[in-house]
Design an enzyme around this catalytic site. Sequence first.
Site, PDB file in Angstrom:
ATOM      1  N   LYS A 176       0.690  -3.276   4.908  1.00 35.85           N
ATOM      2  CA  LYS A 176      -0.196  -4.010   4.008  1.00 35.85           C
ATOM      3  C   LYS A 176       0.524  -4.935   3.029  1.00 35.85           C
ATOM      4  O   LYS A 176       1.583  -4.620   2.518  1.00 35.85           O
ATOM      5  CB  LYS A 176      -1.058  -3.043   3.193  1.00 35.85           C
ATOM      6  CG  LYS A 176      -2.124  -2.321   3.980  1.00 35.85           C
ATOM      7  CD  LYS A 176      -3.198  -3.239   4.571  1.00 35.85           C
ATOM      8  CE  LYS A 176      -4.104  -3.857   3.526  1.00 35.85           C
ATOM      9  NZ  LYS A 176      -5.011  -2.878   2.925  1.00 35.85           N
ATOM     10  N   SER A 200       0.850  -1.189   0.000  1.00 29.22           N
ATOM     11  CA  SER A 200       0.000   0.000   0.000  1.00 29.22           C
ATOM     12  C   SER A 200       0.882   1.233   0.000  1.00 29.22           C
ATOM     13  O   SER A 200       1.957   1.230   0.591  1.00 29.22           O
ATOM     14  CB  SER A 200      -0.879  -0.017   1.243  1.00 29.22           C
ATOM     15  OG  SER A 200      -1.305   1.283   1.575  1.00 29.22           O
ATOM     16  N   GLU A 252      -7.242 -10.365  -7.151  1.00 26.18           N
ATOM     17  CA  GLU A 252      -8.338  -9.396  -7.305  1.00 26.18           C
ATOM     18  C   GLU A 252      -8.470  -8.948  -8.763  1.00 26.18           C
ATOM     19  O   GLU A 252      -9.572  -8.806  -9.287  1.00 26.18           O
ATOM     20  CB  GLU A 252      -8.096  -8.176  -6.414  1.00 26.18           C
ATOM     21  CG  GLU A 252      -8.245  -8.501  -4.933  1.00 26.18           C
ATOM     22  CD  GLU A 252      -7.722  -7.380  -4.035  1.00 26.18           C
ATOM     23  OE1 GLU A 252      -7.949  -6.201  -4.343  1.00 26.18           O
ATOM     24  OE2 GLU A 252      -7.072  -7.698  -3.022  1.00 26.18           O
TER      25      GLU A 252
END
Length: 458
Positions: free
Chosen positions: A282, A276, A289
């Site tokens: 993260k 991130s 995805e």
Amino acid sequence: MKLWGGRFEKSTASFVDEFNASITFDQKLYKHDIMGSIAHAKMLAKSSIITKEESKKIIEGLKEILADIEAGKISFQIELEDIHMNIEKLLTDRIGEVGKKLHTARSRNDQVAVDIRLYLRDEIINIKQSLKNLLGSLIEIAKEHIDTVMPGYTHLQRAQPITLGYHMMAYFQMFQRDYDRLDDCYKRLNIMPLGAGALAGTTYNTDREFLREELGFFSICENSLDAVSDRDFVIEFVNASAMIMMHLSRFCEEVILWNSKEFNFVEMDDSYSTGSSIMPQKKNPDVAELIRGKTGRVYGNLINLFTIMKALPLAYNKDMQEDKPPLFDTVENVKACLEIFNEMLKTMTINKDSMRKATKEGFMNATDVADYLVKKGLPFRSAHEVVGKMVLYCIQKGKSIDDLTIEEFKNFSSIFTEDILDVIKIENCIASKVSQGSTAKASVERMIDKAKEFVDKL
Ligand code: ARG
């Protein structure tokens, strides 16, 4: 300058040139276009429609053009509309008047139809190879995790214990069907439209059987009107691809859930995760995805194609030029997604302990307790009721079924004896699924054997 300019008094508006052109995307077909043209030129000579020398010149010219395109030496022209006319113009520029004979007994309508089929034939072979690799990986993971216990879900609620090997083999079945669908699509795709002419056949005594043989088609389109009008093979392929993407997307969804701290069943490899820009801690499963997201594009491409074709009168209409962007987009996406998904899967770490721990909560052995009572004479619906009450009792006491003493069992039904304590062990719940196709080890071994047999034959 236009190859069809004869009957026109004015040249096309430059905006129309741009609007009409497909060269920006159909240049992808250059190799297959040249392949079709070489076969056509050979056939014209064989059928004495042009001379052998003329045919030889044309073929040599085409081969040179192919090499130059491959070497990046050619820049295509928008005014020449599409790949077919760009190549024809290049040819006449190079070999002169004789180049103008190539388009005898041919139309761009049968030309483009054969190009797409030749292109898609190659791409289906590529996609089948990627699917084969994925099938192989699933077998490997299933073999390694034939004893790895995990919760099986319905409604995303813990339902009954299964093994990861069993779970992987469920996906194997789906991708195996996808493979079969591509094979099936190939059968109908590999039929030759070349020689159909614009729509009615041609006045030349062509040898379509020679063309068929030369280009490796199974057979020749029976009706020339159909041959130039039909794009159902494209739709069939995109449909098969949408199905592959749907399966990949479901798998990705599971892997995304499993990779969360809430599940903690797997951990994606660093090389298949991203960070991130703000939150330093993260590690996101972006690859999975994105595959899930790209599934939407392929579904969109399918609807796009269906809609293009839905009201077209026979035969060719320019609308059909719009078939290529959704087709090419589908091919590129499905290839990339299959490749990257396979690598992501192979590099992911599996947390056996977390999976096992998750089977401890959620009363996943409740059905086994009910089945136990049934085998000792209680009708299933009554057994269901008894175990339902047991579960409620456990919830109130904050216990799991495994925590109950034999006395507590007996309070719910006098049928229970000591052996129930063994029946409810998770490993036994799995082993006792004796029906064909179940999660039990012998059953999954059988699946793996059959799966190997399938993959080895590919
Ligand atoms: N570029 C056209 C296509 O992709 C080729 C066929 C054109 N035929 C025609 N009659 N305008 O569909």
